[in-house]
Design a protein around this motif. Structure first.
Motif, short mmCIF file in Angstrom:
data_model
loop_
_atom_site.label_atom_id
_atom_site.label_comp_id
_atom_site.label_asym_id
_atom_site.label_seq_id
_atom_site.Cartn_x
_atom_site.Cartn_y
_atom_site.Cartn_z
N LYS A 227 0.82 -1.21 0.00
CA LYS A 227 0.00 0.00 0.00
C LYS A 227 0.86 1.26 0.00
CE LYS A 227 -4.03 -2.13 2.14
NZ LYS A 227 -5.06 -2.08 3.21
N VAL A 228 1.80 1.30 -0.93
CA VAL A 228 2.71 2.46 -1.01
C VAL A 228 2.75 3.04 -2.43
CG1 VAL A 228 4.16 1.85 0.95
CG2 VAL A 228 4.67 0.87 -1.29
N ILE A 229 1.66 2.92 -3.16
CA ILE A 229 1.60 3.57 -4.47
C ILE A 229 1.41 5.06 -4.26
CG2 ILE A 229 0.32 3.80 -6.63
CD1 ILE A 229 -0.39 0.86 -6.47
N ASN A 230 2.46 5.83 -4.48
CA ASN A 230 2.38 7.28 -4.33
C ASN A 230 3.49 7.92 -5.16
OD1 ASN A 230 4.83 7.40 -2.65
ND2 ASN A 230 3.54 6.46 -1.06
N LEU A 231 3.52 9.23 -5.14
CA LEU A 231 4.48 9.96 -5.97
C LEU A 231 5.93 9.58 -5.63
CD1 LEU A 231 5.25 12.15 -8.02
CD2 LEU A 231 5.00 13.84 -6.18
N ASN A 232 6.26 9.54 -4.37
CA ASN A 232 7.65 9.28 -3.97
C ASN A 232 8.12 7.88 -4.36
OD1 ASN A 232 7.92 11.84 -2.83
ND2 ASN A 232 7.17 11.17 -0.84
N THR A 233 7.29 6.87 -4.09
CA THR A 233 7.71 5.50 -4.40
C THR A 233 7.78 5.25 -5.90
OG1 THR A 233 5.42 4.74 -4.18
CG2 THR A 233 6.84 4.55 -2.23
N LEU A 234 6.83 5.78 -6.65
CA LEU A 234 6.86 5.60 -8.10
C LEU A 234 8.06 6.32 -8.70
CD1 LEU A 234 3.13 5.81 -9.28
CD2 LEU A 234 4.62 3.82 -9.24
N LEU A 235 8.32 7.52 -8.22
CA LEU A 235 9.45 8.29 -8.73
C LEU A 235 10.76 7.56 -8.43
CD1 LEU A 235 10.10 10.94 -10.16
CD2 LEU A 235 10.28 12.02 -7.91
N PHE A 236 10.91 7.08 -7.20
CA PHE A 236 12.12 6.36 -6.80
C PHE A 236 12.28 5.07 -7.61
CE2 PHE A 236 14.06 3.01 -4.21
CZ PHE A 236 15.31 3.56 -3.99
N THR A 237 11.16 4.35 -7.80
CA THR A 237 11.23 3.06 -8.51
C THR A 237 11.64 3.25 -9.95
OG1 THR A 237 9.49 2.19 -7.06
CG2 THR A 237 9.94 0.98 -9.10
N TRP A 238 11.04 4.21 -10.64
CA TRP A 238 11.37 4.41 -12.06
C TRP A 238 12.79 4.96 -12.22
CZ3 TRP A 238 9.31 2.08 -15.91
CH2 TRP A 238 7.97 1.70 -15.90
N LEU A 239 13.20 5.84 -11.32
CA LEU A 239 14.58 6.34 -11.38
C LEU A 239 15.57 5.19 -11.15
CD1 LEU A 239 14.31 9.73 -9.45
CD2 LEU A 239 14.86 9.43 -11.87
N SER A 240 15.23 4.29 -10.23
CA SER A 240 16.10 3.14 -9.96
C SER A 240 16.18 2.22 -11.16
CB SER A 240 15.58 2.37 -8.74
OG SER A 240 15.56 3.19 -7.59
N ILE A 241 15.04 2.02 -11.83
CA ILE A 241 15.03 1.16 -13.02
C ILE A 241 15.88 1.78 -14.12
CG2 ILE A 241 13.54 0.36 -14.91
CD1 ILE A 241 11.37 -0.14 -12.78
N ASN A 242 15.74 3.08 -14.32
CA ASN A 242 16.56 3.75 -15.34
C ASN A 242 18.05 3.62 -15.01
OD1 ASN A 242 14.30 4.55 -16.73
ND2 ASN A 242 14.23 6.59 -15.85
N ALA A 243 18.39 3.81 -13.74
CA ALA A 243 19.79 3.69 -13.33
C ALA A 243 20.30 2.27 -13.53
CB ALA A 243 19.94 4.11 -11.87
N LEU A 244 19.45 1.29 -13.19
CA LEU A 244 19.83 -0.12 -13.34
C LEU A 244 20.06 -0.47 -14.81
CD1 LEU A 244 20.22 -2.60 -11.50
CD2 LEU A 244 17.85 -3.24 -12.03
N ILE A 245 19.20 0.03 -15.67
CA ILE A 245 19.37 -0.22 -17.11
C ILE A 245 20.70 0.38 -17.59
CG2 ILE A 245 18.47 0.32 -19.42
CD1 ILE A 245 15.65 0.24 -18.18
N LEU A 246 20.99 1.59 -17.15
CA LEU A 246 22.23 2.25 -17.58
C LEU A 246 23.47 1.50 -17.08
CD1 LEU A 246 21.25 5.98 -17.00
CD2 LEU A 246 21.69 4.89 -19.20
N VAL A 247 23.39 0.98 -15.85
CA VAL A 247 24.54 0.28 -15.28
C VAL A 247 24.75 -1.08 -15.95
CG1 VAL A 247 25.43 -0.84 -13.19
CG2 VAL A 247 24.43 1.44 -13.05
N LEU A 248 23.66 -1.83 -16.10
CA LEU A 248 23.78 -3.20 -16.61
C LEU A 248 23.96 -3.27 -18.12
CD1 LEU A 248 21.07 -5.06 -14.46
CD2 LEU A 248 23.54 -4.98 -14.10
N PHE A 249 23.40 -2.28 -18.85
CA PHE A 249 23.39 -2.39 -20.32
C PHE A 249 24.05 -1.19 -20.99
CE2 PHE A 249 19.64 -4.67 -18.71
CZ PHE A 249 19.87 -5.93 -19.25
#
Length: 659
Positions: free
Chosen positions: A56-78
């Motif tokens: 139950k943590v769907i909100n601006l902060n968690t979505l923003l952090f999650t998508w930023l983390s995914i982008n960073a992970l893609i950049l690091v791994l690929f």
């Protein structure tokens, strides 16, 4: 709703772009990379939503952090796969003839115009106001996609992927500015995907361009591309599914390793899983293709086929597991469908009736007398076979069949007259296509789509707005129509040029004269005043009520009264299919947290959820689409042992304050 700080909404799109670059640099196939990037992004949206929902943590902060983390992970791994990039993809489009160049300009014009309309207008489709957008607001409020008490149960059991994607954009942008773009993007994806299907079926470059032109000019598609419906989204996922199925069919002609089949089946499963998570019609439209896939792998791989079939099933169930579980716990069925939609009799007579009536949706002309003759002919066919043309067992809500004046510019009933004619002509041309070197594959493809249509008619009751549910069929028929017509015409330059211009010009009324999002105002010829104002001049707040303008004043007055009394906990009582979403934006939800809007006094399967919830609203708003005659609901209202007295009302809305 106040639109502020739109930049965060771009962050999920950056993830899609990075994925696209990675796939493109690995394969050099930009169209296939587009599909794979979209499918991967679709899985990310689903996974993020379901995981955050558990806590139950769907909100601006968690979505923003999650998508930023995914982008960073893609950049690091690929990062090695991102550079150096391949040649710019436009160089692969091969604009090598005037006809192709005109097609390209026409496609680009329609896409850009539809995109601008999608950005300029708020959601205002009827279904969007009752459940598509309303359910998103409840999810945002609850920080979870878990089921909740509601009078509108479609907000719960309806397949949710489109709304998942819109919710991400809405939370990140604090408004609905980007909501219509999910359908628009799916339109672009469907165009790209169908050209790949056409290529697999043996189409030349020019035939692929003709496929794209046919798909982008479907009237129902143009109208829906700027809405928050989900028919184009499910069309896109089905296009992806069939493309990867076609790839497996082609690979069996060449000796490939088992991992290659597993790779393609993985993409098939993701495509079909997302299609099913988007809309229930995917079960029906994909069924013939699934049977074809199973027969194909059993014939070629024998006992080894179980791996592919098992993989396909596991992926589909995994993607839909969250929604299946929520439905099972509340409705005691993972796949819950409103009973009034399903045919109550499965017979040849019912099938014939629904086939004729569904085809009859595309026969409307601007001439009333001709429409009456067509209608009488359809009724006559029923009478000849002793079938009730309005049999309640096969007719939604017993709505009588009639041939409406056409063509329609409403996204619920647009009847695609030119495309329907092109499909009929192409089906008549099929027997003469035997010299086409992929005739067998083309015939199987057309047969599978026709069987999908027959299954739809067999299982789903006839309804006046079924044309929008047929959109995936029109999209999928694009490659077939393009190949059949071009093979018979032989790409005679003058004929093809005339056909290209006709298709483009014929699409203009649906681009500029959308009934709920018109670029050109509709003028009443009697008093010379606009019946429907242009989106260019009409304020955004007023456009929400384009489908139901008579509700504008009642909703505005109710919201003003609620705000004046400073109510923050608001209970609502609605019908089973009532406008709800406008209340959220009129009350400026994103500006006035912790405001809560909850359904109360429910009387359906979700009532159990209300009993386990603690919510004591300061006021209760009874909402009705139709005017209420007489005294209305009454002077007092009881909720959870609390009494409420009528404080304000008009003939549609009744506001009660807690005593």
């Amino acid at each position: 709703m106040k639109e502020v700080n739109l930049l965060p909404a771009f962050i999920p799109l950056v993830a899609w772009f990075l994925l696209f670059i990675i796939y493109f640099n690995k394969s050099g196939q930009w169209r296939e990379s587009f599909l794979k990037a979209s499918l991967t992004w679709g899985i990310l949206v689903t996974g993020i939503t379901e995981c955050l929902s558990i806590f139950k943590v769907i909100n601006l902060n968690t979505l923003l952090f999650t998508w930023l983390s995914i982008n960073a992970l893609i950049l690091v791994l690929f990062h090695k796969d991102l550079f150096p990039g391949r040649e710019f993809i436009v160089t692969q489009c091969k604009l090598d003839s005037p006809i192709v160049y005109i097609s390209f300009l026409g496609i680009l014009f329609i896409l850009i115009t539809a995109g601008l309309i999608a950005l300029a207008t708020p959601p205002n489709n009827y279904d969007s106001m009752t459940y598509h957008m309303a359910r998103i607001m409840h999810w945002i409020q609850n920080n979870s996609v878990a089921h909740y008490p509601t009078h509108i149960t479609r907000q719960l059991y309806s397949n949710p992927w489109t709304e998942f994607a819109i919710m991400h954009l809405q939370v990140l942008s604090l408004g609905d500015k980007w909501a219509n773009l999910v359908q628009w993007f799916s339109m672009a994806g469907s165009i790209i995907g169908t050209t790949l299907i056409a290529k697999t079926l043996g189409a030349s470059i020019k035939e692929q361009w003709l496929t794209a032109l046919i798909v982008v000019t479907i009237p129902m598609g143009i109208l829906q591309a700027s809405s928050t419906q989900n028919d184009f989204v499910v069309s896109f996922w089905l296009v992806c599914f069939i493309y990867f199925l076609a790839q497996i069919c082609s690979s069996f002609k060449n000796i490939k390793s088992s991992p290659y089949y597993l790779h393609l089946t993985l993409w098939m499963g993701i495509s079909l899983g997302l299609a099913i998570l988007t809309k229930g019609t995917a079960y029906i439209y994909a069924f013939p293709f699934i049977i074809y896939f199973m027969v194909l792998v059993l014939r070629h791989l024998k006992f080894g086929a179980w791996k592919l079939i098992a993989l396909l099933c596991v992926i589909i169930i995994a993607i839909n597991f969250g929604h299946y579980l929520r439905n099972f716990l509340l409705f005691e069925s993972p796949v819950f469908t409103y009973a009034g939609l399903k045919n109550e009799t499965l017979s040849l007579g019912a099938l014939f009736s629904n086939v004729i009536r569904n085809l009859g949706l595309y026969t409307g002309t601007p001439f009333y007398s001709l429409n009456q003759e067509i209608q009488q002919a359809i009724y006559g066919l029923h009478s000849l076979l002793h079938i009730d043309p309005n049999d309640p067992r096969t007719t939604f809500n017993s709505i009588p069949f009639n041939v409406s004046l056409g063509p329609s510019n409403n996204e619920n009933s647009a009847n695609n007259p030119l495309h329907f004619a092109l499909i009929l002509i192409s089906l008549l041309l099929l027997p003469g296509m035997k010299k086409f070197y992929k005739y067998k594959e083309l015939k199987c493809y057309a047969m599978a789509i026709l069987i999908s249509f027959l299954l739809f008619c067999l299982l789903i009751k006839w309804q006046p707005w079924a044309a929008r549910l047929h959109l995936p069929l029109f999209v999928l028929m694009g490659p077939y129509v393009a190949i059949c017509l071009s093979q018979k015409i032989g790409f005679n330059r003058r004929v093809i040029l005339l056909m290209t211009l006709t298709i483009i010009i014929s699409s203009l009324p649906w681009i500029f004269c959308n009934q709920t999002r018109p670029v050109i105002a509709r003028i009443n010829m009697e008093n010379k005043k606009p019946e429907l104002k242009s989106i260019i001049t009409l304020p955004r707040n007023e456009q929400y009520f384009a489908s139901y303008p008579e509700l504008k004043k009642p909703f505005e007055k109710a919201s003003i009264h609620i705000q004046h009394c400073n109510y923050f906990d608001i209970g609502i009582i609605t019908g089973g299919d009532t406008y709800e979403y406008p209340l959220w934006f009129l009350l400026n939800y994103f500006e006035k947290k912790p405001m809560r809007i909850e359904h109360v006094n429910t009387n359906n399967q979700s009532t159990a959820l209300e009993e386990s919830r603690t919510f004591n609203p300061q006021c209760i708003l009874i909402m009705r689409n139709a005017p209420v005659k007489g005294k209305g609901p009454g002077e007092k209202l009881l909720h959870d042992s609390h009494q409420y007295r009528l404080k304000w009302h008009n003939n549609r809305l009744f506001l009660y304050a807690r005593i």
